[in-house]
Design a protein around this motif. Structure first.
Motif, mmCIF file in Angstrom:
data_model
loop_
_atom_site.group_PDB
_atom_site.id
_atom_site.type_symbol
_atom_site.label_atom_id
_atom_site.label_comp_id
_atom_site.label_asym_id
_atom_site.label_seq_id
_atom_site.Cartn_x
_atom_site.Cartn_y
_atom_site.Cartn_z
ATOM 1 N N ARG A 74 -3.396 -2.741 -0.880
ATOM 2 C CA ARG A 74 -2.009 -2.370 -1.137
ATOM 3 C C ARG A 74 -1.600 -1.349 -0.086
ATOM 4 N N PRO A 75 -0.409 -1.501 0.516
ATOM 5 C CA PRO A 75 -0.019 -0.599 1.610
ATOM 6 C C PRO A 75 0.227 0.825 1.133
ATOM 7 N N ALA A 76 -0.099 1.760 1.997
ATOM 8 C CA ALA A 76 0.205 3.170 1.774
ATOM 9 C C ALA A 76 0.661 3.768 3.090
ATOM 10 N N ARG A 77 1.397 4.852 3.019
ATOM 11 C CA ARG A 77 1.968 5.444 4.239
ATOM 12 C C ARG A 77 0.888 5.922 5.195
ATOM 13 N N THR A 78 -0.294 6.234 4.673
ATOM 14 C CA THR A 78 -1.371 6.693 5.556
ATOM 15 C C THR A 78 -2.084 5.541 6.259
ATOM 16 N N HIS A 79 -1.782 4.303 5.866
ATOM 17 C CA HIS A 79 -2.439 3.157 6.485
ATOM 18 C C HIS A 79 -1.816 2.824 7.832
ATOM 19 N N ARG A 80 -2.657 2.271 8.709
ATOM 20 C CA ARG A 80 -2.203 1.959 10.056
ATOM 21 C C ARG A 80 -2.090 0.444 10.268
ATOM 22 N N VAL A 81 -1.225 0.063 11.190
ATOM 23 C CA VAL A 81 -1.264 -1.268 11.798
ATOM 24 C C VAL A 81 -1.804 -1.075 13.203
ATOM 25 N N GLU A 98 8.223 -2.994 8.026
ATOM 26 C CA GLU A 98 8.513 -3.689 6.776
ATOM 27 C C GLU A 98 7.670 -3.170 5.612
ATOM 28 N N LEU A 99 6.409 -2.829 5.878
ATOM 29 C CA LEU A 99 5.492 -2.433 4.807
ATOM 30 C C LEU A 99 5.344 -0.920 4.662
ATOM 31 N N GLY A 100 6.073 -0.172 5.481
ATOM 32 C CA GLY A 100 6.006 1.283 5.380
ATOM 33 C C GLY A 100 4.704 1.862 5.897
ATOM 34 N N GLY A 152 0.703 -15.023 9.679
ATOM 35 C CA GLY A 152 -0.196 -14.265 8.804
ATOM 36 C C GLY A 152 0.469 -13.026 8.237
ATOM 37 N N THR A 153 1.252 -12.339 9.065
ATOM 38 C CA THR A 153 1.957 -11.154 8.559
ATOM 39 C C THR A 153 3.041 -11.538 7.567
ATOM 40 N N ARG A 154 3.605 -12.756 7.691
ATOM 41 C CA ARG A 154 4.609 -13.202 6.714
ATOM 42 C C ARG A 154 3.953 -13.454 5.357
ATOM 43 N N THR A 155 2.759 -14.025 5.395
ATOM 44 C CA THR A 155 2.022 -14.213 4.148
ATOM 45 C C THR A 155 1.748 -12.864 3.487
ATOM 46 N N LEU A 156 1.296 -11.904 4.269
ATOM 47 C CA LEU A 156 1.012 -10.579 3.729
ATOM 48 C C LEU A 156 2.274 -9.933 3.179
ATOM 49 N N LYS A 157 3.356 -10.036 3.913
ATOM 50 C CA LYS A 157 4.618 -9.434 3.457
ATOM 51 C C LYS A 157 5.046 -10.027 2.114
ATOM 52 N N GLN A 158 4.953 -11.350 1.978
ATOM 53 C CA GLN A 158 5.345 -11.970 0.715
ATOM 54 C C GLN A 158 4.431 -11.534 -0.432
ATOM 55 N N GLY A 162 5.923 -9.728 -3.658
ATOM 56 C CA GLY A 162 5.822 -10.383 -4.952
ATOM 57 C C GLY A 162 4.906 -9.678 -5.926
ATOM 58 N N ALA A 163 3.660 -9.428 -5.510
ATOM 59 C CA ALA A 163 2.646 -8.884 -6.424
ATOM 60 C C ALA A 163 2.354 -7.414 -6.194
ATOM 61 N N GLY A 164 2.797 -6.876 -5.072
ATOM 62 C CA GLY A 164 2.524 -5.474 -4.770
ATOM 63 C C GLY A 164 1.225 -5.250 -4.045
ATOM 64 N N SER A 165 0.359 -6.283 -3.989
ATOM 65 C CA SER A 165 -0.924 -6.148 -3.313
ATOM 66 C C SER A 165 -1.383 -7.508 -2.819
#
Length: 524
Positions: A74-81, A98-100, A152-158, A162-165
């Motif tokens: 699940r994304p968090a602000r401390t996570h990196r891309v 998009e994911l913060g 792949g990033t579109r799958t992750l974004k959805q 949808g589910a939050g994780s």
């Protein structure tokens, strides 16, 4: 104490690790400034017991998911891309926003919570394929090309929307069809640049890769022109606006496919050049049809094709070629003796108006081919008889079987032609529902249509599947005031989702229509 145990059980059941769900600070810290806190983030405990993960719920559905036990991500602000290749910087920045998350660029180290984007440069793989691995509190998206990483990033974004994780495990995914599109008639109905940009973003998130612009017709010519400004309608897109649209589409791996329809549907051009309008044997004008026996007709159309080749850099070009009114009469040679004489002069005794029209199509194909474009044309621009045949590389945009002399789709496929599916009984959204058209529904597309269903409701034989490159929903503006822009966007929402599901995955959908529609609502 009881409440704490219950909360812990709830987290475990949802497949999300406590450390990954921890709230981040609100100070907007960058990844570098939060290195210490990131290092202290607890990793998923190997002693924890997690249920087997379930496949992501996305549109289109992923083709394969290997379930694993773990907390998911699940994304968090401390996570990196982070990216392993500078070519993925655009995908990285977009997804981070998009994911913060924090976009950290190229990094070799690994941290809890990282989303890592990689290219594997596998030349033998589908460039739109990708693998997404969610494991040990991190996500890795790997693909042979940038487009695959983007999907792949579109799958992750959805998943997040949808589910939050994202569930633990490995997604292996790729499209069944290489061309997945939406075509928009902006000639008969003007759409704002902002509305078009919103559709581009929507298409990108749904893994579409084509956006067609039909911008020239009898009712209007809707893009600024330097070579022939006299033909441009008052309401139009400027070239600057089009460049922004093209750039936005490219950032989503979408090719904008322009269409200047000819030799019919040229009323806006003819209005400024009435001397080029086709006339019958009695001197009567033929609406929208240009006189293809006149050299000036070819010159003006080629001027436009050459000009817009610089504005639309994608590799595809739609030449139209449908509904030339000289060919909808019982005896074209008698009705249009000038065209018949020009045909005999160019192609010899016995040549017909059909031959002259096919020669026109071939000449326009040569014009765009010089710009390294692959030409396509509507199926009623191809004729079975005559001495002149359409060039083999012109792809067939199959939309109807209602024209005079209509041929079954298998006739085109049997010639070895590549075909795109625009089946007007499923995929035509015609404003105002004129003639026999009705607005398509996502349910009917989802339950009855496949790319093999090119005409009516009957599929062509499976052996032709590889020749069918994909398909496109088409929005036509026959009665432009019938719907507002917002109504069009709402009307095509579910047809777009149903169409891409059938273009991405050749199998029968796992979800019922009711479940699919509900999922679309969850994903926004």
């Amino acid at each position: 104490m009881v409440a704490a145990v219950a909360a812990g059980a709830l987290v475990a059941a949802s497949g999300v690790g406590v450390g990954l769900w921890a709230a981040s600070g609100d100070d907007g810290s960058s990844a570098d400034s939060t290195e210490a806190s990131a290092a202290r983030s607890p990793s998923p405990s190997p002693t924890r017991s997690y249920p087997l993960s379930k496949a992501p719920r996305t549109i289109p559905a992923v083709r394969d998911h290997t379930a694993e036990r773990g907390p998911g991500w699940r994304p968090a602000r401390t996570h990196r891309v982070v990216v392993a290749d500078p070519a993925l910087a655009d995908e990285g920045r977009l997804t981070a926003g998009e994911l913060g998350l924090t976009y950290a660029g190229e990094k070799d180290d690994e941290r809890d919570g990282d989303l890592r984007l990689e290219l594997n440069r596998d030349s033998g793989a589908n460039p739109e394929s990708y693998t997404m691995t969610v494991r040990d509190g991190r996500v890795t998206v790997t693909a042979p090309a940038e487009a695959g990483v983007f999907y792949g990033t579109r799958t992750l974004k959805q998943e997040i929307e949808g589910a939050g994780s994202a569930p633990e495990g490995v997604v292996r995914d790729e499209p069944a069809k290489p061309r997945r599109g939406l075509m928009l008639d902006i000639a008969r109905k003007h759409y704002s640049a902002e509305w078009i940009e919103d559709r581009i973003r929507e298409l990108g998130d749904l893994k579409y890769n084509e956006f067609g612009l039909h911008f020239s017709d009898d009712q209007g010519f809707r893009i600024e022109s330097d070579s022939h400004p006299e033909i441009v309608s008052e309401q139009h897109l400027t070239k600057a606006q089009v460049r922004r649209i093209v750039d936005l589409a490219a950032s989503r791996h979408i090719t904008v496919v322009p269409e200047i329809d000819s030799p019919g549907h040229l009323g806006a051009v003819i209005a400024a050049h009435p001397d080029l309008q086709l006339r019958d044997a009695g001197g009567g004008t033929v609406r929208g049809a240009i006189d293809i026996s006149e050299p000036e007709s070819a010159e003006i159309v080629d001027d436009l094709l050459d000009e817009y080749a610089g504005l639309f850099p994608g590799g595809q070009w739609h030449l139209g070629a449908d509904e030339y009114q000289a060919l909808v009469v019982s005896d074209p040679e008698a009705s249009f003796p000038g065209l018949a004489a020009a045909a005999r002069k160019k192609y010899g005794a016995g040549a017909t108006v059909e031959d002259l029209t096919t020669g026109w199509l071939n000449d326009r194909a040569e014009t765009v081919r010089a710009h390294d474009r692959t030409p396509r044309a509507w199926n009623d621009g191809f004729f079975s008889g005559g001495s002149v045949r359409a060039a083999e590389d012109i792809q067939v945009a199959y939309w109807t079987g209602k024209e005079i002399g209509a041929r079954e789709p298998a006739a085109y496929l049997g010639e070895g032609r590549e075909v795109l599916n625009y089946n007007d009984e499923f995929l035509y959204y015609v404003l105002g529902e004129p003639q026999t058209f009705v607005y398509p529904t996502g349910e009917r597309i989802y339950e009855q249509w496949t790319p093999l269903v090119l005409r009516g409701t009957t599929p062509v034989p499976e052996r032709y599947d590889d020749q069918i490159l994909g398909g496109s929903l088409a929005v036509w503006g026959d009665l432009p005031r019938s719907q507002t822009q917002d109504q069009v966007a709402a009307g095509i929402r579910m047809p777009l989702r149903a169409t891409v599901q059938k273009l991405w995955d050749p199998g029968a959908p796992a979800l019922s229509w009711t479940e699919f529609r509900a999922l679309a609502g969850e994903l926004g």
